[in-house]
Design a protein around this motif. Sequence first.
Motif, PDB file in Angstrom:
ATOM      1  N   ASN A   1      -0.998  12.824   1.423  1.00  0.00           N
ATOM      2  CA  ASN A   1      -0.769  11.866   0.418  1.00  0.00           C
ATOM      3  C   ASN A   1      -2.372  11.234   0.004  1.00  0.00           C
ATOM      4  N   PHE A   2      -3.141  11.208   1.117  1.00  0.00           N
ATOM      5  CA  PHE A   2      -4.575  10.472   0.727  1.00  0.00           C
ATOM      6  C   PHE A   2      -5.355  11.579  -0.010  1.00  0.00           C
TER       7      PHE A   2
ATOM      8  N   ASN B   1       0.793  -1.235  -0.123  1.00  0.00           N
ATOM      9  CA  ASN B   1       0.164  -0.119  -0.021  1.00  0.00           C
ATOM     10  C   ASN B   1       0.721   1.176  -0.159  1.00  0.00           C
TER      11      ASN B   1
ATOM     12  N   PHE C   1      -4.077  11.812  -3.477  1.00  0.00           N
ATOM     13  CA  PHE C   1      -4.754  10.776  -4.295  1.00  0.00           C
ATOM     14  C   PHE C   1      -6.264  10.979  -4.852  1.00  0.00           C
TER      15      PHE C   1
ATOM     16  N   LEU D   1       0.605   3.307  -3.437  1.00  0.00           N
ATOM     17  CA  LEU D   1      -0.213   4.700  -3.387  1.00  0.00           C
ATOM     18  C   LEU D   1       0.497   5.829  -4.171  1.00  0.00           C
ATOM     19  N   TRP D   2       1.616   5.885  -4.144  1.00  0.00           N
ATOM     20  CA  TRP D   2       2.559   6.934  -4.774  1.00  0.00           C
ATOM     21  C   TRP D   2       2.367   6.556  -6.210  1.00  0.00           C
TER      22      TRP D   2
ATOM     23  N   LEU E   1      -9.945   4.153  -1.948  1.00  0.00           N
ATOM     24  CA  LEU E   1      -9.238   5.151  -1.320  1.00  0.00           C
ATOM     25  C   LEU E   1     -10.255   5.615   0.140  1.00  0.00           C
TER      26      LEU E   1
END
Lengths: 134, 881
Positions: free
Chosen positions: B549-550, B491, B553, B495-496, B596
């Motif tokens: 970060n989320f 994960n 995203f 994610l990135w 997400l």
Amino acid sequence: MKPLHIALLIIASLGVAAVVSLYGNTTQIVSFNGADSLAKENPNKEYHIYCKLNKAKPVQYDPQIDPNLLIFSAIDSLGTERMVKYLKPKPQDLERAEKMLIIGKSEGQYFHAETIFSKCPSKYEDTPVNATNK
Amino acid sequence: MQTKPEIISFVGEWLWLGNLGQFFSVLMFVTAILSAVFYFRSERNQIVSESKLARTSFYIHAFSVVAVFVILFAIIFNHRFEYYYAWRHSSKSLPVYYMISCFWEGQEGSFLLWLFWNSIIGMILIRVSGKWERSTMAVVAFAQIALSSMLVGFHLGDFKIGSSPFDLLREQRPDFLQIPILGQLGVGNYLKVFTDGNGLNQLLQNYWMVIHPPTLFLGFSLAIVPFAYSIAGLWRKEDRSWINPALIWGLVCVGILGTGIIMGGFWAYESLSFGGYWAWDPVENASLLPWLIMAAAVHLLLISKNTGRHIFTSHLLVQLSFWLVLYATFLTRSGILGEASVHSFTDLGLSGQLLIFLLGFIYLSLVSTFSSEKSQNNMLTIAFIVVVVVIGLSYIIPTDKSTLSTVFHGVVKNGGIIVFLAIIVLFIFRLYKRTKTALGDEHLSSREFWMFMGSMFLILSLIQVFSGTSIPVFNKLFGYKTGIPVAADYNRVQLWMAMPIMALMAIGQYFSYRESDKKLILKHVIITFSVSLILTFLINLSFKIEGVNFIIFLFLAIWVIVANLLYVRSSAKSKVITWGASISHVGFGVLLVGVLVSSVNQKILTRSNEGIDMAPETNEKGQTDTKGMAFNRENRILYKNKPITVGNYTANYTHKIVGAGKDSIDKYFHVLFVNSQTKDSFYLTPKTQNNPKMGLLAEPSTKHYLSNDVFTHVNYESGMDKVEPYSGFKTSEVKVGESFTTESGKTKMTLRDIERFSSNLGVVLRLTVVADRLGDTTTIYPEFRINQESGAFESNPADNNELGLMLMIQNIKILDPDPSKQNIEFSIQSGEKTPVKDYIVLKIIQFPWINLVWAGTIIMLIGFCVAVLNRIKIQRNLAKA
């Protein structure tokens, strides 16, 4: 150099970084004693240990006192015995597992398991359980 | 002639069915070889008559595959347990609609399914591929040889080729004929003992398991077609004409494989209790690898088709995607993943054969890159045979401590790895030589540049998953002892990695092939970017996602949706059929938003800091360490009819229902949820099955709302507690209306009433006793039965676990013979134990917006369908022109 090549180089280096980071984060499969000595260097890392349940000692799980606490004794492949603490309900097939993989940290008196995978012999092996004369 | 005494005739076997099946197994193997040889020769020598022979062989092959399939099904359907496969994977109680699932529990059935899909694909290919028939079908038939060989079950001494599904139980498990009871019945009558099979794995008895594996396998099978076109393109020295058909089949493959993967996720969510749909399990990853590379390959094929660039990369990715299908099969079928997977497969000893299969296709790829220089081809063939012989030897020469064995196996292993890597490098080098184009630089403002970048990021994501999933292989090869990565390891990085892919998915389509108007692009980027930024802000007012970060995203996923919707709108004059890419990108965006939100914002409603630390620990300074108290308290105990508050709900375990049927081990726990704000209420019924073979199997139960799911599963239930025996026995003499106590005095009981009725076994006296243990009351009914003729009596004790009380009538003394007066004195024995409460240990998780995951998948699938239709239309127009 063409822009395409530069971009490819960047992506390739990212790829190398991703793999290095993945392998840097993976841990070794060790024994309880190994986990103890490694814990001194890197206390936050989790280790993988193959072991089996020590049936000579009782499995402590009493959901009426705490549904999220299991304590049992395990013996690793080198024969070292260790008390394992697991802050989740008792896995479904703990007692019948012939071998299990526990992932966690060695801290104080206990090995703190974060994950337990148990491998049951009977799950996929054939036993003539239905061999009854009806 | 006299029969020898040791020949046993076995009674009741239907051997003809298996023999028929075995006949068709061999037929399908032979016809696959014939078909491959004839297709190969007719393509090489351009002989039409041989191509007809090849086609006929393939038809017979396909028929045989179906016949084997039908015969195996008939064996399972008719419960012919003399066949090992039926005994091993089915049972009499198995409903017909789950019998089909028996095919994918066993390896032989899985290979059969694969053969089946390949046969269908082959028949379609024969009809639609036109001039490509001979070259592509040669590849498909080659795959059929390899797959059929897994099922023929030839035995050459100890060496076995394939594993037949028609093997007999008594041959596979001769030990079963030794069981003592057969000594009396006679070994020949063994079928009278083995009247039922081992049964199908409970986890597979789920409707999703009826459709998920065949869909996934169809996706796997479809990967062979782009591969075949790539090989055929090289073989026939056609530069670009292979690309459009490969693209069509590639799109179908990506769509179906993707659907199959998500179906697996849905199955996991509905029937496994890990609480989620994706766990980065090695088997899940193995199915993801071909999907990721096929998705990249499809984009490369689009570039090549429209611009003539990157033909090398197109070939490479298409071929790698099929290799990865084989690799995934090897991973899941060789047993190398063994531990640490919810999926588990036993090793049938086919891993060597699977390896040869994989190497055979790599060899095929390699040969296709060579031009017609015979000497090179011959050298390659010899080298390949040497490799196969050495692998064979390594299976025959035992691994013992002798010098010869050690040296041999060391050389084989290290030499093998070096040769393998050299072959891969040689392949890439040759392929590059064959397919490089002399086109100039591509423009930075061209669509192909950015699409290429996007595909490379997909490959990047693939590399990470591949490295993690292959760890067990590396461990085996190099003797490492590395643990398998956990979900968090994936994960964190994925994610990135998804971010640049999403950014490119958002803007990619606004670029034109070759060169774009930069000002126009900038305008579109600014518009879609700002709209998405505002939308992200508004949406997150309700989602409340935290963490930079989320949020990035989320923004990017929304950008994908917005940009692709606006792109469709801006090109509204175009026909719907050209919208495929945009629709599937929108679907992917929706899916990612769902992934997400449902994972970052999932709430464990049963999380609490309650509980007593039974094993407090002291740290070095001697202080009590309470670290354990703080985390992972994710389950709560629910006593029957004692509601607890969880999040917005009160949850009350009201009752349990034991499944239908006398021997049922299914328990359904009814938990009533009441929303404290809306007063909305519903029951959830998580199930447990205390399976004698597999331990406790828990099946979750989920309430689906549009915007969130309430997911529950039972981790423990009071029925699993060890039953404590009764003790503290005490006998009391009691008459109606009198009270008495147990030995400890904690429970007070009153004999309220006597009922008297006659049954065919005599007169029954049933007592009504009201018991009170420290405020908990209940009524129990011990019975006493007297046979009036013989005078024999029998006591029928009554007990109540929740009160920890047992009563048994030991004797009666009739003080007044008039039954209406009921003047009888009973001596009742009472026993006590710690009360056993009826409770469950429950985990409740709230998944917000998980429906977006499924909705996104459906939108994506629609997009793929549209894209495929569009490509077929283009292909038809090409054919007309």
